[in-house]
Design a protein around this motif. Sequence first.
Motif, PDB file in Angstrom:
ATOM      1  N   ALA A   1       0.948  -1.092  -0.059  1.00 50.79           N
ATOM      2  CA  ALA A   1       0.092  -0.064   0.273  1.00 50.79           C
ATOM      3  C   ALA A   1       0.994   1.241  -0.009  1.00 50.79           C
ATOM      4  O   ALA A   1       0.520   2.082  -0.720  1.00 50.79           O
ATOM      5  N   SER A   2       1.905   1.116   0.863  1.00 51.55           N
ATOM      6  CA  SER A   2       2.890   2.418   0.808  1.00 51.55           C
ATOM      7  C   SER A   2       3.555   2.472  -0.404  1.00 51.55           C
ATOM      8  O   SER A   2       3.550   3.515  -1.024  1.00 51.55           O
ATOM      9  N   LEU A   3       4.148   1.436  -1.202  1.00 51.75           N
ATOM     10  CA  LEU A   3       4.527   1.541  -2.323  1.00 51.75           C
ATOM     11  C   LEU A   3       3.663   2.047  -3.483  1.00 51.75           C
ATOM     12  O   LEU A   3       4.094   3.039  -4.335  1.00 51.75           O
ATOM     13  N   ALA A   4       2.283   1.712  -3.600  1.00 47.45           N
ATOM     14  CA  ALA A   4       1.577   2.213  -4.599  1.00 47.45           C
ATOM     15  C   ALA A   4       1.077   3.446  -4.709  1.00 47.45           C
ATOM     16  O   ALA A   4       1.078   4.352  -5.382  1.00 47.45           O
ATOM     17  N   SER A   5       0.784   3.962  -3.152  1.00 48.13           N
ATOM     18  CA  SER A   5       0.594   5.408  -2.881  1.00 48.13           C
ATOM     19  C   SER A   5       1.807   6.182  -3.074  1.00 48.13           C
ATOM     20  O   SER A   5       1.497   7.502  -3.786  1.00 48.13           O
TER      21      SER A   5
ATOM     22  N   LEU B   1      -6.196   5.541  -3.424  1.00 53.44           N
ATOM     23  CA  LEU B   1      -6.779   4.037  -3.669  1.00 53.44           C
ATOM     24  C   LEU B   1      -5.797   3.206  -3.487  1.00 53.44           C
ATOM     25  O   LEU B   1      -5.860   1.988  -3.541  1.00 53.44           O
ATOM     26  N   GLY B   2      -4.277   3.776  -3.779  1.00 57.50           N
ATOM     27  CA  GLY B   2      -3.033   2.927  -3.510  1.00 57.50           C
ATOM     28  C   GLY B   2      -3.160   2.107  -2.221  1.00 57.50           C
ATOM     29  O   GLY B   2      -2.523   1.127  -2.174  1.00 57.50           O
ATOM     30  N   GLY B   3      -3.813   2.658  -1.124  1.00 59.13           N
ATOM     31  CA  GLY B   3      -4.122   2.098   0.049  1.00 59.13           C
ATOM     32  C   GLY B   3      -3.332   2.630   1.346  1.00 59.13           C
ATOM     33  O   GLY B   3      -3.622   2.338   2.513  1.00 59.13           O
ATOM     34  N   GLU B   4      -2.599   3.679   1.229  1.00 60.18           N
ATOM     35  CA  GLU B   4      -1.818   4.208   2.511  1.00 60.18           C
ATOM     36  C   GLU B   4      -2.470   5.543   2.986  1.00 60.18           C
ATOM     37  O   GLU B   4      -1.572   6.704   2.090  1.00 60.18           O
ATOM     38  N   PRO B   5      -3.121   6.064   3.415  1.00 54.19           N
ATOM     39  CA  PRO B   5      -3.679   7.442   3.658  1.00 54.19           C
ATOM     40  C   PRO B   5      -2.666   8.098   4.498  1.00 54.19           C
ATOM     41  O   PRO B   5      -2.811   9.461   4.090  1.00 54.19           O
TER      42      PRO B   5
END
Length: 811
Positions: A172-176, A211-215
């Motif tokens: 999630a951190s990588l995608a965001s 949407l990547g997952g890390e707010p």
Amino acid sequence: MEELGLIQTAHRILLPGKIDVRQIDINKWGWFKKAVPIFILAGLALIFFSDPLFHNKIFIHRDLSRFFYPLREFSANEFLKFKIPLWDPYIHCGSPHLAELQTCVFYPLSAIYLLFSYPNAFNYFIVIHIFLAGLFTYILMKEWGYSRYACFLSGTAFMFSGYIISVINLLASLASVTWLPLVILFYERALKKDWAKNSIITGIFMTLMFLGGEPVILYSTFFILVLMAGFRIKPMMLAIAVFIGLASFQILPFLEFLRHTSRRLMDFNEASMWSLPVYALSELFFPYLSESDYIYKDYWTRQSWLLVYYMGIAVVMFAFIALKFDSTKRRRGIFYILALGLVLSFGRYTPMYYLLYNFLPGFKLSRYPIKFFFMAAFSLAILAGMGMDYYTRHAKTDLRFKKFLKRVLAFGFALSFFYLIFNLNFYEIGGFLKKMILNAGSDFSPKVDRIGPLVITGLHNIRRGAGLFMFLSVVMFFGIKKRVSMNVVPAFILLIALVDIFTANKNIYQNIDIKEFLKPGPTIEFLQKDKSLFRIFDSPAALRQNMFVPEKGYSEANSGLMERVVSDRGVSFGIYDAYGYGSLYNRRQAEIMNIIVRSSGPGGTNLLNLLNVKYVISPKDFKASGYMLLKKTEKVNIYENENFLPRVFLADMAIVIKDEKKILEKMKSQDFNPEKEVILEEDFVNTQRAEGTPYDKGTGQVEHPIPQGYGASRAVANILKYEPGEVIIDAETSAPGFLVLSDTYYPGWKVSVDGKLGKIYKADYILRAVKLTPGKHIVKFTYDPFSFKIGFMITLATMGILSGLWIFRWH
């Protein structure tokens, strides 16, 4: 002219007399020149990740194998069935899958999982994001007008940084974080021209980031934008409005879930866990130097979230040059981001974090301060590019800068003497330091076998760093010579930077053979033979081994985790688990799990019976009433719970208890018989007790007994259909009663009884119950969350408005 000559030659050979090549516009080949950086960065990513891409291996480190892989596989499988994966029935006795956010259900790049075989797609998702992180950083630097060498240094420094490679296992951190450079780019454009258009594009990239997952990354990005470019109310508000509108279908379910989790009750000690110790910054110069934490700190007290911080000697060197010599406003903004990122990463080690935790809205929902290190990593990568640009422009002309480079060379030569002495006495120094550590305290003696390798590794990396700095200082010095081309020196510097970061960070991520990873193992093979509907539960000993894996090698560890059916790995094999692993936990479900784990044994309470747990997996032998050993594997014992209740059953009596603590106290007791009584939290007989019904004013309990003569043999309940978003039950009862489904009670679930809308009662603290009248009934549970529907409508409306603006105003 050379290129034109080549074209003319080719023309004379291949197409004599047909085309006048003087009419060919060589500028049309500009696209290829612009695409070269893409090819280079992609090629570097392919080399760096050659094992998982070309040797049939798969990333498995930490959370990848037990969390991201199975849950995203579940999403992909549901989409391939043309169903939206809103609910996951396999973990936590049922959990809101979309609302978990890190599942990335509607993240656009998750489409990769549908286009290729899932194990390969899982690898591609990771590598593509690392490539994009570098490419987008390159594009941002190019937008700012820096040289191609500067752009390459920043792009490669970020995409192969210790932070990015570490968060491979935190997808999630990588995608965001991948989208950060583009958010900055278009926000800055919005402040200069076409503010509405560029603000909307900024909002779109913010949506992708969320949407990547890390707010936490999106939350921090608002501060980054203000520090970089200042706060302009119209562009910022429009970007936020677009983001909220486009992401509403994900925001509303996420906020709804957040309301039911334990995250809101998190205290400062938990929120500030895994803070960055100041001394760990030494790893910016020498990789793995803070690994000494493993000697005297355990998993929770040391910083265990980020594996490594290293970005390379060249990156640190050129970042320092930018800080010292570049006085532009942009450099100051990047410095502020660097400072803020470091201060936030220090967490509990600075008073600022405590103040922000208590007074900044939303901040206390963030856990692990080290998450903010992405700001430092990104800033250092940008500063390195700025320093490289300053070097290429001023190395031959700026006398002050020349003097600095000469001092760097002198320091490099001085370092060479240290390097020589260090090399000649390497193992003697290592042995001396090991003795010093052992003499420092007896606490280290249990870990004596780890001290030697850690000391040698630390010394090796110090020696390595010194050698690289010596070589770098010589190459940089040549840049001030007039006879040396400034096209050659930066190329050598980039080569040094790449070799440095490749050799240091390439082996951080772990992978194993795909076929080996996909083997179910003996435990799962045994469980799959049972075609009934049941759940499993890992004993506390198994849970400990799943967290602190006792196996040494990754292959052996994977085998051990599979035998213990580590949560959520069973999802891939259709195994239902009463427990589960995730970033957010339903508060009530977590409280029930804590009661079970802390009890004297599996028979210490009747809660495993209630939750349809048929099998308990334990690496240790145990004796408990009602539990029979069925199978022994190499690493675990599989026990059958002879008293487990079916997934759906009818209870003989309802008890109303409105106080949460009293409910838990009753459920802890072995006197609690879930088959005979169901605990409700609201009255159900016209909100009044029936005549003659016992009522205890002191406890607030109301009992609703079923008429005498009614028994389990007179009540039948069978599940006709059990799918993630729908459960259909055929029930027959000879008296009024409650049908209990041992699935999680959660907003969005609806029930119909014989086609008529019914009411779902919160039963036994976390489950669902429906009141039935005598007779035969078809009971249908459907997951239809209002939060998703209203969010989806807002998203569609926003997309409609933006499409209209694009067509009628800009297109």
